[in-house]
Motif scaffolding. Structure first.
Motif, PDB file in Angstrom:
ATOM      1  N   PHE A   1       0.811  -1.219   0.000  1.00  0.00           N
ATOM      2  CA  PHE A   1       0.000   0.000   0.000  1.00  0.00           C
ATOM      3  C   PHE A   1       0.844   1.270   0.000  1.00  0.00           C
ATOM      4  O   PHE A   1       0.302   2.363  -0.183  1.00  0.00           O
ATOM      5  N   THR A   2       2.160   1.138   0.214  1.00  0.00           N
ATOM      6  CA  THR A   2       3.011   2.320   0.265  1.00  0.00           C
ATOM      7  C   THR A   2       4.001   2.378  -0.893  1.00  0.00           C
ATOM      8  O   THR A   2       4.627   3.417  -1.106  1.00  0.00           O
ATOM      9  N   GLU A   3       4.149   1.278  -1.637  1.00  0.00           N
ATOM     10  CA  GLU A   3       5.094   1.283  -2.750  1.00  0.00           C
ATOM     11  C   GLU A   3       4.445   1.869  -3.992  1.00  0.00           C
ATOM     12  O   GLU A   3       3.351   2.450  -3.943  1.00  0.00           O
ATOM     13  N   SER A   4       5.104   1.726  -5.128  1.00  0.00           N
ATOM     14  CA  SER A   4       4.603   2.304  -6.378  1.00  0.00           C
ATOM     15  C   SER A   4       3.331   1.590  -6.838  1.00  0.00           C
ATOM     16  O   SER A   4       3.039   0.467  -6.415  1.00  0.00           O
ATOM     17  N   ALA A   5       2.594   2.269  -7.716  1.00  0.00           N
ATOM     18  CA  ALA A   5       1.348   1.697  -8.236  1.00  0.00           C
ATOM     19  C   ALA A   5       1.601   0.414  -9.009  1.00  0.00           C
ATOM     20  O   ALA A   5       0.721  -0.445  -9.114  1.00  0.00           O
ATOM     21  N   GLY A   6       2.812   0.247  -9.557  1.00  0.00           N
ATOM     22  CA  GLY A   6       3.130  -0.964 -10.314  1.00  0.00           C
ATOM     23  C   GLY A   6       2.994  -2.222  -9.486  1.00  0.00           C
ATOM     24  O   GLY A   6       2.528  -3.257  -9.979  1.00  0.00           O
ATOM     25  N   GLY A   7       3.377  -2.169  -8.228  1.00  0.00           N
ATOM     26  CA  GLY A   7       3.234  -3.323  -7.348  1.00  0.00           C
ATOM     27  C   GLY A   7       1.779  -3.685  -7.132  1.00  0.00           C
ATOM     28  O   GLY A   7       1.420  -4.869  -7.096  1.00  0.00           O
ATOM     29  N   ARG A   8       0.929  -2.684  -7.000  1.00  0.00           N
ATOM     30  CA  ARG A   8      -0.501  -2.961  -6.812  1.00  0.00           C
ATOM     31  C   ARG A   8      -1.126  -3.507  -8.092  1.00  0.00           C
ATOM     32  O   ARG A   8      -2.024  -4.350  -8.035  1.00  0.00           O
ATOM     33  N   ARG A   9      -0.662  -3.032  -9.237  1.00  0.00           N
ATOM     34  CA  ARG A   9      -1.184  -3.584 -10.496  1.00  0.00           C
ATOM     35  C   ARG A   9      -0.805  -5.055 -10.636  1.00  0.00           C
ATOM     36  O   ARG A   9      -1.620  -5.882 -11.061  1.00  0.00           O
ATOM     37  N   ARG A  10       0.445  -5.388 -10.306  1.00  0.00           N
ATOM     38  CA  ARG A  10       0.868  -6.793 -10.395  1.00  0.00           C
ATOM     39  C   ARG A  10       0.074  -7.657  -9.437  1.00  0.00           C
ATOM     40  O   ARG A  10      -0.332  -8.776  -9.779  1.00  0.00           O
ATOM     41  N   PHE A  11      -0.184  -7.159  -8.238  1.00  0.00           N
ATOM     42  CA  PHE A  11      -0.982  -7.897  -7.257  1.00  0.00           C
ATOM     43  C   PHE A  11      -2.392  -8.134  -7.798  1.00  0.00           C
ATOM     44  O   PHE A  11      -2.923  -9.250  -7.738  1.00  0.00           O
ATOM     45  N   LEU A  12      -2.989  -7.095  -8.362  1.00  0.00           N
ATOM     46  CA  LEU A  12      -4.339  -7.219  -8.910  1.00  0.00           C
ATOM     47  C   LEU A  12      -4.362  -8.188 -10.084  1.00  0.00           C
ATOM     48  O   LEU A  12      -5.285  -9.002 -10.215  1.00  0.00           O
ATOM     49  N   ASP A  13      -3.334  -8.135 -10.931  1.00  0.00           N
ATOM     50  CA  ASP A  13      -3.301  -9.021 -12.093  1.00  0.00           C
ATOM     51  C   ASP A  13      -3.197 -10.485 -11.681  1.00  0.00           C
ATOM     52  O   ASP A  13      -3.754 -11.368 -12.350  1.00  0.00           O
ATOM     53  N   ARG A  14      -2.490 -10.784 -10.590  1.00  0.00           N
ATOM     54  CA  ARG A  14      -2.443 -12.166 -10.114  1.00  0.00           C
ATOM     55  C   ARG A  14      -3.820 -12.624  -9.657  1.00  0.00           C
ATOM     56  O   ARG A  14      -4.208 -13.780  -9.866  1.00  0.00           O
ATOM     57  N   LEU A  15      -4.570 -11.719  -9.035  1.00  0.00           N
ATOM     58  CA  LEU A  15      -5.925 -12.072  -8.611  1.00  0.00           C
ATOM     59  C   LEU A  15      -6.832 -12.288  -9.820  1.00  0.00           C
ATOM     60  O   LEU A  15      -7.662 -13.205  -9.834  1.00  0.00           O
TER      61      LEU A  15
END
Length: 367
Positions: free
Chosen positions: A132-146
């Protein structure tokens, strides 16, 4: 479920075999023993770069303090299906081409994206505490795995989008004026793949929100999700925006609109506070709530592929009440769970039903 796992020359594992897995599978050992390496090997049975996002050349086993020059590695797993019997998945890299990933299904060559058709894998690691504190790219990768767990074809759309964006950015950086016809073709690829990616993300956020709304705020803090697209999510408007923005993006030397600019905003429902501003304990609880909601969504969707959930050092950071609640939720689900820990005490509620392995210096023994 996954029944047998073989690691060959994988990090500190020379030759490791795990057989007879259960719903709960516990890897116990000191820090640095090789527990997370086993989880990483399993994660490579999905499309992508695994839970560490490591380069293939960083994975082969070391001799002493030096990595073997030109060495390869292999991971093999047997999946048990009620109707189809055993299916064997394999991945790795050869010594003669250490940067090229190899994938096999029942001994036949296959693509990495095709792994998603056989197996659904998700994970939580200590590094994800910064999600939740890193770059948006990490959240996109997390969402894509889901998303991938629900749509196996999502990996192909993401790969097409990434390749097309790379080609367009190369052309934007070229001092020569790009061929407009070629730009049209590349932008059409971005628009088609990007629309598929964006719509899949948007749909998943909507469905996750519906599940999360039914969950209590305790013992795991409930997150609220908002999808902020980085451009139009329909193909035609996205292609038009790319075409109109060529001059501006040529000056910036990169593509400024599209799904690669998406953001996923997360707030803590009970406080209305941005997840990035919450305590580390609250952030961990929201991550767990997200994973559990996703598991519920998969089960309600009638998912038939084997599902694996890899939880690295999760129990050690939860109090006893939350640990018991987590184990109880996992026990009710259909996913096979792999956990790591430095001792068995935090896993007391599941020891009687878990397959337990002791890991020490890259060797694994059934306990």
């Amino acid at each position: 479920m996954l029944d047998r796992l073989l690691l060959s020359r994988f990090r500190n594992h020379r030759e490791t075999v795990l057989e007879g897995a259960a719903q709960f599978n516990l890897l116990v050992g000191e820090n640095g023993a090789g527990k997370t390496n086993v989880l990483e090997a399993i994660s490579l049975l999905a499309p992508g770069r695994g839970l560490r996002r490591a380069a293939l050349t960083d994975i082969p086993a070391r001799d002493g303090t030096r990595r073997d020059e030109g060495a390869g590695f292999a991971v093999s797993a047997d999946l048990l299906f009620r109707d189809a019997g055993t299916v064997r998945l394999g991945t790795g890299a050869s010594a003669d081409r250490p940067t090229r990933r190899l994938v096999q299904v029942n001994g036949a060559q296959a693509s990495a994206a095709s792994l998603a058709e056989w197996l659904s894998i998700g994970w939580l690691t200590p590094a994800m505490d910064r999600l939740f504190t890193e770059s948006a790219g990490g959240r996109r990768r997390f969402l894509d795995r889901l998303v991938l767990a629900l749509r196996p074809g999502h990996a192909s759309h993401c790969a097409r989008l990434e390749n097309a964006l790379r080609e367009r950015n190369r052309m934007l950086c070229d001092p020569r004026t790009p061929d407009p016809w070629w730009l049209d073709a590349i932008e059409l690829q971005i628009a088609e793949a990007g629309s598929a990616v964006a719509q899949a993300r948007s749909e998943l956020i909507e469905r996750l929100e519906a599940v999360l709304a039914t969950l209590p705020d305790s013992p795991f803090a409930r997150p609220r999700l908002t999808y902020r697209p980085g451009g139009p999510i329909e193909a035609e408007p996205l292609a038009a925006d790319l075409r109109e923005g060529r001059a501006r993006e040529r000056a910036a030397q990169r593509t400024l609109i599209g799904p690669h600019r998406d953001e996923i905003e997360v707030t803590m429902a009970s406080k209305g506070q941005a997840a990035a501003e919450c305590s580390t304990g609250e952030q961990k609880a929201m991550l767990i709530a997200l994973v559990l909601a996703h598991s519920h969504l998969l089960e309600s969707n009638g998912e038939t592929r084997p599902r694996l959930l890899l939880l690295d050092e999760v129990a050690a950071h939860l109090d006893p009440v939350r640990r018991e609640a987590l184990f109880d939720r996992l026990r009710q689900g259909a996913a096979q769970v792999w956990l790591t820990g430095t001792e068995t005490a935090p896993f007391a509620p599941i020891l009687g039903e878990a397959a337990v392995w002791r890991v020490e210096n890259g060797t694994v023994a059934r306990s």
